[in-house]
Scaffold this motif. Sequence first.
Motif, PDB file in Angstrom:
ATOM      1  N   GLY A 103      -4.546  12.176 -11.307  1.00  0.00           N
ATOM      2  CA  GLY A 103      -3.231  11.587 -11.096  1.00  0.00           C
ATOM      3  C   GLY A 103      -3.142  11.025  -9.692  1.00  0.00           C
ATOM      4  O   GLY A 103      -3.805  11.531  -8.764  1.00  0.00           O
ATOM      5  N   PHE A 104      -2.367   9.952  -9.524  1.00  0.00           N
ATOM      6  CA  PHE A 104      -2.256   9.307  -8.214  1.00  0.00           C
ATOM      7  C   PHE A 104      -0.797   9.148  -7.817  1.00  0.00           C
ATOM      8  O   PHE A 104       0.048   8.772  -8.645  1.00  0.00           O
ATOM      9  CB  PHE A 104      -2.902   7.919  -8.239  1.00  0.00           C
ATOM     10  CG  PHE A 104      -4.391   7.932  -8.473  1.00  0.00           C
ATOM     11  CD1 PHE A 104      -5.270   8.192  -7.432  1.00  0.00           C
ATOM     12  CD2 PHE A 104      -4.908   7.692  -9.737  1.00  0.00           C
ATOM     13  CE1 PHE A 104      -6.645   8.216  -7.652  1.00  0.00           C
ATOM     14  CE2 PHE A 104      -6.270   7.707  -9.967  1.00  0.00           C
ATOM     15  CZ  PHE A 104      -7.149   7.956  -8.918  1.00  0.00           C
ATOM     16  N   VAL A 105      -0.516   9.403  -6.546  1.00  0.00           N
ATOM     17  CA  VAL A 105       0.772   9.063  -5.939  1.00  0.00           C
ATOM     18  C   VAL A 105       0.449   8.324  -4.649  1.00  0.00           C
ATOM     19  O   VAL A 105      -0.108   8.910  -3.708  1.00  0.00           O
ATOM     20  CB  VAL A 105       1.624  10.305  -5.636  1.00  0.00           C
ATOM     21  CG1 VAL A 105       2.970   9.886  -5.040  1.00  0.00           C
ATOM     22  CG2 VAL A 105       1.841  11.137  -6.887  1.00  0.00           C
ATOM     23  N   PHE A 106       0.758   7.027  -4.611  1.00  0.00           N
ATOM     24  CA  PHE A 106       0.418   6.204  -3.463  1.00  0.00           C
ATOM     25  C   PHE A 106       1.593   6.103  -2.491  1.00  0.00           C
ATOM     26  O   PHE A 106       2.752   6.365  -2.851  1.00  0.00           O
ATOM     27  CB  PHE A 106       0.016   4.798  -3.910  1.00  0.00           C
ATOM     28  CG  PHE A 106      -1.231   4.763  -4.762  1.00  0.00           C
ATOM     29  CD1 PHE A 106      -2.480   4.919  -4.197  1.00  0.00           C
ATOM     30  CD2 PHE A 106      -1.148   4.589  -6.134  1.00  0.00           C
ATOM     31  CE1 PHE A 106      -3.632   4.889  -4.973  1.00  0.00           C
ATOM     32  CE2 PHE A 106      -2.278   4.557  -6.927  1.00  0.00           C
ATOM     33  CZ  PHE A 106      -3.519   4.701  -6.345  1.00  0.00           C
ATOM     34  N   GLN A 107       1.292   5.683  -1.278  1.00  0.00           N
ATOM     35  CA  GLN A 107       2.350   5.446  -0.294  1.00  0.00           C
ATOM     36  C   GLN A 107       3.213   4.269  -0.702  1.00  0.00           C
ATOM     37  O   GLN A 107       4.436   4.304  -0.592  1.00  0.00           O
ATOM     38  CB  GLN A 107       1.725   5.189   1.084  1.00  0.00           C
ATOM     39  CG  GLN A 107       2.748   4.828   2.159  1.00  0.00           C
ATOM     40  CD  GLN A 107       2.084   4.545   3.502  1.00  0.00           C
ATOM     41  OE1 GLN A 107       0.883   4.788   3.692  1.00  0.00           O
ATOM     42  NE2 GLN A 107       2.854   4.045   4.441  1.00  0.00           N
ATOM     43  N   SER A 108       2.570   3.199  -1.187  1.00  0.00           N
ATOM     44  CA  SER A 108       3.283   1.972  -1.536  1.00  0.00           C
ATOM     45  C   SER A 108       3.957   2.096  -2.886  1.00  0.00           C
ATOM     46  O   SER A 108       3.317   2.401  -3.898  1.00  0.00           O
ATOM     47  CB  SER A 108       2.306   0.790  -1.562  1.00  0.00           C
ATOM     48  OG  SER A 108       2.921  -0.351  -2.119  1.00  0.00           O
ATOM     49  N   HIS A 109       5.258   1.861  -2.927  1.00  0.00           N
ATOM     50  CA  HIS A 109       5.974   1.894  -4.195  1.00  0.00           C
ATOM     51  C   HIS A 109       5.445   0.821  -5.148  1.00  0.00           C
ATOM     52  O   HIS A 109       5.458   0.994  -6.366  1.00  0.00           O
ATOM     53  CB  HIS A 109       7.474   1.679  -3.972  1.00  0.00           C
ATOM     54  CG  HIS A 109       8.061   2.661  -3.002  1.00  0.00           C
ATOM     55  ND1 HIS A 109       9.112   2.357  -2.178  1.00  0.00           N
ATOM     56  CD2 HIS A 109       7.724   3.939  -2.714  1.00  0.00           C
ATOM     57  CE1 HIS A 109       9.400   3.411  -1.436  1.00  0.00           C
ATOM     58  NE2 HIS A 109       8.578   4.374  -1.732  1.00  0.00           N
ATOM     59  N   ALA A 110       4.982  -0.310  -4.590  1.00  0.00           N
ATOM     60  CA  ALA A 110       4.473  -1.408  -5.417  1.00  0.00           C
ATOM     61  C   ALA A 110       3.229  -0.986  -6.191  1.00  0.00           C
ATOM     62  O   ALA A 110       2.981  -1.451  -7.301  1.00  0.00           O
ATOM     63  CB  ALA A 110       4.170  -2.628  -4.544  1.00  0.00           C
ATOM     64  N   LEU A 111       2.434  -0.067  -5.608  1.00  0.00           N
ATOM     65  CA  LEU A 111       1.241   0.416  -6.292  1.00  0.00           C
ATOM     66  C   LEU A 111       1.590   1.505  -7.302  1.00  0.00           C
ATOM     67  O   LEU A 111       0.900   1.684  -8.296  1.00  0.00           O
ATOM     68  CB  LEU A 111       0.238   0.969  -5.272  1.00  0.00           C
ATOM     69  CG  LEU A 111      -0.447  -0.046  -4.361  1.00  0.00           C
ATOM     70  CD1 LEU A 111      -1.307   0.672  -3.333  1.00  0.00           C
ATOM     71  CD2 LEU A 111      -1.297  -1.015  -5.171  1.00  0.00           C
ATOM     72  N   ASN A 112       2.663   2.243  -7.045  1.00  0.00           N
ATOM     73  CA  ASN A 112       3.006   3.368  -7.906  1.00  0.00           C
ATOM     74  C   ASN A 112       3.535   2.948  -9.264  1.00  0.00           C
ATOM     75  O   ASN A 112       3.168   3.510 -10.289  1.00  0.00           O
ATOM     76  CB  ASN A 112       4.048   4.261  -7.223  1.00  0.00           C
ATOM     77  CG  ASN A 112       3.408   5.256  -6.270  1.00  0.00           C
ATOM     78  OD1 ASN A 112       2.335   5.759  -6.532  1.00  0.00           O
ATOM     79  ND2 ASN A 112       4.081   5.529  -5.169  1.00  0.00           N
ATOM     80  N   LEU A 113       4.450   1.960  -9.300  1.00  0.00           N
ATOM     81  CA  LEU A 113       5.185   1.658 -10.522  1.00  0.00           C
ATOM     82  C   LEU A 113       5.067   0.190 -10.897  1.00  0.00           C
ATOM     83  O   LEU A 113       4.966  -0.685 -10.030  1.00  0.00           O
ATOM     84  CB  LEU A 113       6.665   2.031 -10.340  1.00  0.00           C
ATOM     85  CG  LEU A 113       6.946   3.479  -9.927  1.00  0.00           C
ATOM     86  CD1 LEU A 113       8.440   3.695  -9.756  1.00  0.00           C
ATOM     87  CD2 LEU A 113       6.362   4.460 -10.930  1.00  0.00           C
ATOM     88  N   VAL A 114       5.108  -0.075 -12.221  1.00  0.00           N
ATOM     89  CA  VAL A 114       5.059  -1.445 -12.746  1.00  0.00           C
ATOM     90  C   VAL A 114       6.495  -1.944 -12.880  1.00  0.00           C
ATOM     91  O   VAL A 114       7.273  -1.387 -13.671  1.00  0.00           O
ATOM     92  CB  VAL A 114       4.347  -1.482 -14.111  1.00  0.00           C
ATOM     93  CG1 VAL A 114       4.306  -2.912 -14.640  1.00  0.00           C
ATOM     94  CG2 VAL A 114       2.941  -0.898 -14.000  1.00  0.00           C
ATOM     95  N   PRO A 115       6.895  -2.963 -12.128  1.00  0.00           N
ATOM     96  CA  PRO A 115       8.312  -3.356 -12.097  1.00  0.00           C
ATOM     97  C   PRO A 115       8.859  -3.857 -13.418  1.00  0.00           C
ATOM     98  O   PRO A 115      10.058  -3.751 -13.678  1.00  0.00           O
ATOM     99  CB  PRO A 115       8.356  -4.447 -11.019  1.00  0.00           C
ATOM    100  CG  PRO A 115       6.949  -4.934 -10.881  1.00  0.00           C
ATOM    101  CD  PRO A 115       6.080  -3.758 -11.187  1.00  0.00           C
ATOM    102  N   SER A 116       8.000  -4.409 -14.286  1.00  0.00           N
ATOM    103  CA  SER A 116       8.474  -4.966 -15.552  1.00  0.00           C
ATOM    104  C   SER A 116       8.688  -3.905 -16.629  1.00  0.00           C
ATOM    105  O   SER A 116       9.251  -4.195 -17.684  1.00  0.00           O
ATOM    106  CB  SER A 116       7.484  -6.014 -16.071  1.00  0.00           C
ATOM    107  OG  SER A 116       6.206  -5.423 -16.294  1.00  0.00           O
ATOM    108  N   LEU A 117       8.251  -2.677 -16.388  1.00  0.00           N
ATOM    109  CA  LEU A 117       8.416  -1.586 -17.337  1.00  0.00           C
ATOM    110  C   LEU A 117       9.611  -0.726 -16.964  1.00  0.00           C
ATOM    111  O   LEU A 117       9.979  -0.627 -15.786  1.00  0.00           O
ATOM    112  CB  LEU A 117       7.162  -0.712 -17.383  1.00  0.00           C
ATOM    113  CG  LEU A 117       5.854  -1.375 -17.810  1.00  0.00           C
ATOM    114  CD1 LEU A 117       4.727  -0.360 -17.784  1.00  0.00           C
ATOM    115  CD2 LEU A 117       5.981  -2.012 -19.186  1.00  0.00           C
TER     116      LEU A 117
END
Length: 241
Positions: A103-117
Amino acid sequence: MKSTVRGVTAVRTAALSLESVSRRYGGRGGDGRGTTALDAVSCAVPAGSFTAVVGPSGSGKSTFLLCAAGLDRPTSGTVRIGGTDLGSLSEAALTRLRRDRVGFVFQSHALNLVPSLSIEENVVLPLVLAGADPAAADVLGRGRELLARVGLGGRGQDRPSTLSGGQQQRVAVARALVTGPDVIFADEPTASLDPDSAALVLALLRDAVRIDGRTVVMVTHDPAAADRADTVLTMRDGRLG
């Protein structure tokens, strides 16, 4: 006072182990050129533990995480997750391992979540990528269960853009837990958060260890975050100090 673990012991029971792992960028190995980001690093992380990796900028801690998580291949040495030698895997097999067992939790929110979902779709995305039916009752139930656990039970149909940074990190923790991974890697997960949001995220990572028996490896520059860990590994000049 946290302890520093060195040496490779009980590899078969460790959730993560590195044995003489080096990573060089540029030049050719052994010719004295290029940059050595990791220098013969060895350690073993017990299953069901919370380990923080700290050190100044440029110390090698981010490279440590990349190699340990199978996101980058070391120049030499061996990395094992749950006893599996990452170096022995093809790129396809390594991708499957990261999807199913990490499992991954990144610093950047852009890497963490897919905005279109939707938020719920983001949480169950690893299951869907593994072939699960996103409309299946067990998949939906798992996503909703985890969202409730991170305090966002009523937000499943919202988009990530409607959440604060701290709330997005809590969704990222839920997604990191969804497959029941061997190891959760967190890269500066509280760096851009206010103290209250940071405390909530750290509590969720702590609970992943305490309640679920997961193993968490977190890179951080924050002493308060590192203090939540069971063990602290200190990187200096590409080595464990």
